[in-house]
Design a protein around this motif. Structure first.
Motif, short mmCIF file in Angstrom:
data_model
loop_
_atom_site.label_atom_id
_atom_site.label_comp_id
_atom_site.label_asym_id
_atom_site.label_seq_id
_atom_site.Cartn_x
_atom_site.Cartn_y
_atom_site.Cartn_z
N ASP A 284 0.82 -1.22 0.00
CA ASP A 284 0.00 0.00 0.00
C ASP A 284 0.85 1.27 0.00
OD1 ASP A 284 -2.31 -1.59 0.10
OD2 ASP A 284 -2.21 -1.69 2.29
N LEU A 285 1.88 1.29 -0.83
CA LEU A 285 2.74 2.48 -0.93
C LEU A 285 2.01 3.58 -1.69
CD1 LEU A 285 5.40 4.00 -0.68
CD2 LEU A 285 6.27 2.67 -2.62
N ARG A 286 1.90 4.75 -1.06
CA ARG A 286 1.19 5.88 -1.67
C ARG A 286 1.99 7.17 -1.46
NH1 ARG A 286 -4.12 4.21 -2.63
NH2 ARG A 286 -4.70 2.28 -1.52
N VAL A 287 1.90 8.06 -2.45
CA VAL A 287 2.56 9.36 -2.38
C VAL A 287 1.49 10.44 -2.53
CG1 VAL A 287 4.27 10.90 -3.41
CG2 VAL A 287 4.67 8.42 -3.39
N ARG A 288 1.46 11.37 -1.59
CA ARG A 288 0.50 12.47 -1.64
C ARG A 288 1.26 13.80 -1.60
NH1 ARG A 288 -1.99 11.46 2.55
NH2 ARG A 288 -1.37 13.16 3.94
N TYR A 289 1.09 14.62 -2.64
CA TYR A 289 1.79 15.90 -2.75
C TYR A 289 0.83 17.02 -2.34
CZ TYR A 289 4.43 19.77 -4.77
OH TYR A 289 5.11 20.94 -4.97
N SER A 290 1.29 17.90 -1.44
CA SER A 290 0.42 18.95 -0.91
C SER A 290 0.59 20.28 -1.62
CB SER A 290 0.68 19.14 0.59
OG SER A 290 2.04 19.48 0.83
N GLY A 291 1.59 20.43 -2.49
CA GLY A 291 1.73 21.64 -3.30
C GLY A 291 2.31 22.82 -2.55
N THR A 292 2.44 23.94 -3.28
CA THR A 292 2.98 25.18 -2.73
C THR A 292 2.35 26.36 -3.46
OG1 THR A 292 4.99 26.52 -2.50
CG2 THR A 292 4.92 24.96 -4.33
N PRO A 293 2.06 27.49 -2.75
CA PRO A 293 1.49 28.66 -3.43
C PRO A 293 2.50 29.40 -4.29
CG PRO A 293 1.88 29.12 -1.10
CD PRO A 293 2.12 27.66 -1.30
N ASN A 294 3.78 29.12 -4.10
CA ASN A 294 4.83 29.76 -4.88
C ASN A 294 4.96 29.03 -6.22
OD1 ASN A 294 7.11 30.85 -6.02
ND2 ASN A 294 8.42 30.58 -4.22
N PRO A 295 4.66 29.69 -7.34
CA PRO A 295 4.69 28.98 -8.63
C PRO A 295 6.06 28.44 -9.01
CG PRO A 295 4.47 31.34 -8.97
CD PRO A 295 4.29 31.11 -7.50
N LEU A 296 7.12 28.99 -8.43
CA LEU A 296 8.47 28.52 -8.74
C LEU A 296 9.12 27.81 -7.56
CD1 LEU A 296 9.80 31.63 -10.72
CD2 LEU A 296 8.78 29.53 -11.62
N GLY A 297 8.33 27.51 -6.50
CA GLY A 297 8.90 26.91 -5.29
C GLY A 297 8.68 25.42 -5.22
N THR A 298 9.08 24.84 -4.11
CA THR A 298 8.91 23.42 -3.86
C THR A 298 7.85 23.22 -2.78
OG1 THR A 298 10.69 23.45 -2.20
CG2 THR A 298 11.30 22.89 -4.47
N GLY A 299 7.28 22.04 -2.74
CA GLY A 299 6.24 21.73 -1.78
C GLY A 299 6.61 20.56 -0.89
N ASP A 300 5.61 20.07 -0.17
CA ASP A 300 5.80 18.94 0.73
C ASP A 300 4.99 17.75 0.24
OD1 ASP A 300 7.37 20.55 2.33
OD2 ASP A 300 5.69 21.15 3.63
N ALA A 301 5.47 16.58 0.61
CA ALA A 301 4.77 15.35 0.25
C ALA A 301 4.73 14.43 1.46
CB ALA A 301 5.45 14.66 -0.93
N THR A 302 3.79 13.50 1.44
CA THR A 302 3.69 12.48 2.48
C THR A 302 3.68 11.11 1.83
OG1 THR A 302 2.40 13.97 3.90
CG2 THR A 302 2.35 11.62 4.43
N VAL A 303 4.57 10.25 2.29
CA VAL A 303 4.67 8.89 1.77
C VAL A 303 4.15 7.95 2.86
CG1 VAL A 303 6.19 7.10 0.87
CG2 VAL A 303 6.65 9.51 0.36
N THR A 304 3.15 7.16 2.53
CA THR A 304 2.60 6.19 3.47
C THR A 304 2.75 4.79 2.91
OG1 THR A 304 0.38 6.42 2.54
CG2 THR A 304 0.93 7.84 4.39
N TYR A 305 2.97 3.83 3.79
CA TYR A 305 3.13 2.44 3.37
C TYR A 305 3.00 1.53 4.58
CZ TYR A 305 7.92 3.50 4.95
OH TYR A 305 9.02 3.90 5.68
N THR A 306 2.90 0.24 4.32
CA THR A 306 2.81 -0.77 5.37
C THR A 306 3.94 -1.77 5.20
OG1 THR A 306 0.41 -0.56 5.54
CG2 THR A 306 1.39 -2.58 6.39
#
Length: 344
Positions: A189-211
């Motif tokens: 159940d490996l999943r990647v969820r990207y939360s984005g960023t308001p900065n059009p040229l910036g980087t965002g955060d992600a969450t990786v979940t697995y069992t």
């Protein structure tokens, strides 16, 4: 059926209680309420391994036995209280709690390993104040016992209870059934969820979940690493330190959620989970095994950048339309009247 052997306790009660409390904390087998009561008149007892062919002053029980094999050992129960102590005695399988600690099933739960193969000589024991009693038990494996490692314990609890949420004291049993050892971990159940960023040229955060699943036949711990990357391995981002998983018994699972910072929204991300299974033998030596790796993909649309591009495209289209209108006006020239001039 052997009667319990009684003997007067010679060690100081406070020292024995401290030693047992430290051992139980180290094993992580039981929850709150397992320590002996300190006030006079309350139930107060300790448990220890019996001295015999397997040695003395053992911290726990550890056996290697082939299918169909049989051995005998014993548990010593000491009463540090001021009233007679009546305890139930039973064996149970171990399991990993949601907090990552090893615990034992309650008396009424069904055991299929250690709890089914360890048989105390009697279901209960009565110990007089200031004395101790030894309860022999037998470990008897069926002929079809599957090879591998099993965890469980032998438990004492005020009779006739023994539920998992009651006061219990016990000692861990680690049993190695002869045959091929096949340690194995897998990622599910490996999943990647990207939360984005308001900065059009910036980087965002992600969450990786697995069992993590222990799908082998030995007790394992997993050393973990998580990373994310864009197409062709570019824009790599790695998670910070991740604690090792708890000890996972065969068949156990452990859910993990890992944040990853500084992730470039590169349209398509590849999440990679790397596990190094750690095998600990009965002597405490740790051996890393072959690396296990699993990947999953996720689309990461940079909405802020797309919005900027849409606005720019809209402005460009509007500008081109206005330019075409101006050119059309210049080609037509000034307006002329369609009525001819007449002379009188």
């Amino acid at each position: 059926m052997h009667p319990p052997r009684s003997r007067t306790t010679t060690a100081a009660g406070s020292l024995a209680r401290a030693v047992v409390a430290a051992l139980l904390a180290a094993f992580g087998l039981f929850g709150a309420g397992t320590g002996p009561a300190a006030a006079d008149g309350e139930v107060s007892w300790t448990v220890a391994t019996a001295s015999g062919d397997f040695g003395s002053d053992r911290r726990n029980y550890s056996y290697t036995l082939d299918p169909g094999g049989r051995i005998e050992d014993g548990l010593v129960v000491a009463n540090h209280g001021t009233t007679p102590l009546h305890l139930g005695v039973y064996a149970a399988d171990a399991f990993t709690t949601g907090q990552g600690r090893l615990d034992l099933l309650g008396r009424d739960a069904t055991s299929t390993g250690v709890g089914a193969w360890v048989h105390p000589d009697r279901p209960d024991v009565t110990v007089r104040p200031g004395e101790s009693a030894e309860v022999p038990f037998t470990v008897a494996l069926p002929d079809d016992a599957a090879p591998g490692e099993y965890m469980g314990g032998i438990v004492t609890a005020p009779a006739p209870t023994g539920a998992a949420d009651g006061r219990r004291l016990g000692i861990r049993i680690r049993l190695r059934v002869g045959g091929e050892l096949k340690p194995s971990l897998s990622v599910e159940d490996l999943r990647v969820r990207y939360s984005g960023t308001p900065n059009p040229l910036g980087t965002g955060d992600a969450t990786v979940t697995y069992t993590i699943r222990n799908d082998g036949n030995s007790v394992l711990t997993a050393r973990q690493a998580v990373s994310l990357s864009g197409p062709f391995g570019h824009w790599d981002a790695r998670a910070g330190h991740i604690d090792d998983s708890p000890r996972l018994l065969p068949g156990d699972t452990w859910k993990v959620s890992v944040p990853v910072r500084g992730v470039t929204p590169a349209l398509r991300l590849t999440g990679t989970v790397t596990l190094v299974p750690l095998l600990t033998d009965a002597a405490g030596s740790v051996a890393p095994l072959a690396v296990v790796e699993s990947t999953a993909h996720a689309w990461t649309l940079p909405w802020a950048l797309l919005l900027v591009l849409v606005v720019l495209c809209g402005l460009l289209v509007a500008a081109l339309a206005a330019r075409r209108r101006r050119k059309a006006t210049l080609r037509e020239g000034p307006a002329r009247s369609g009525t001819p001039l007449t002379q009188e």
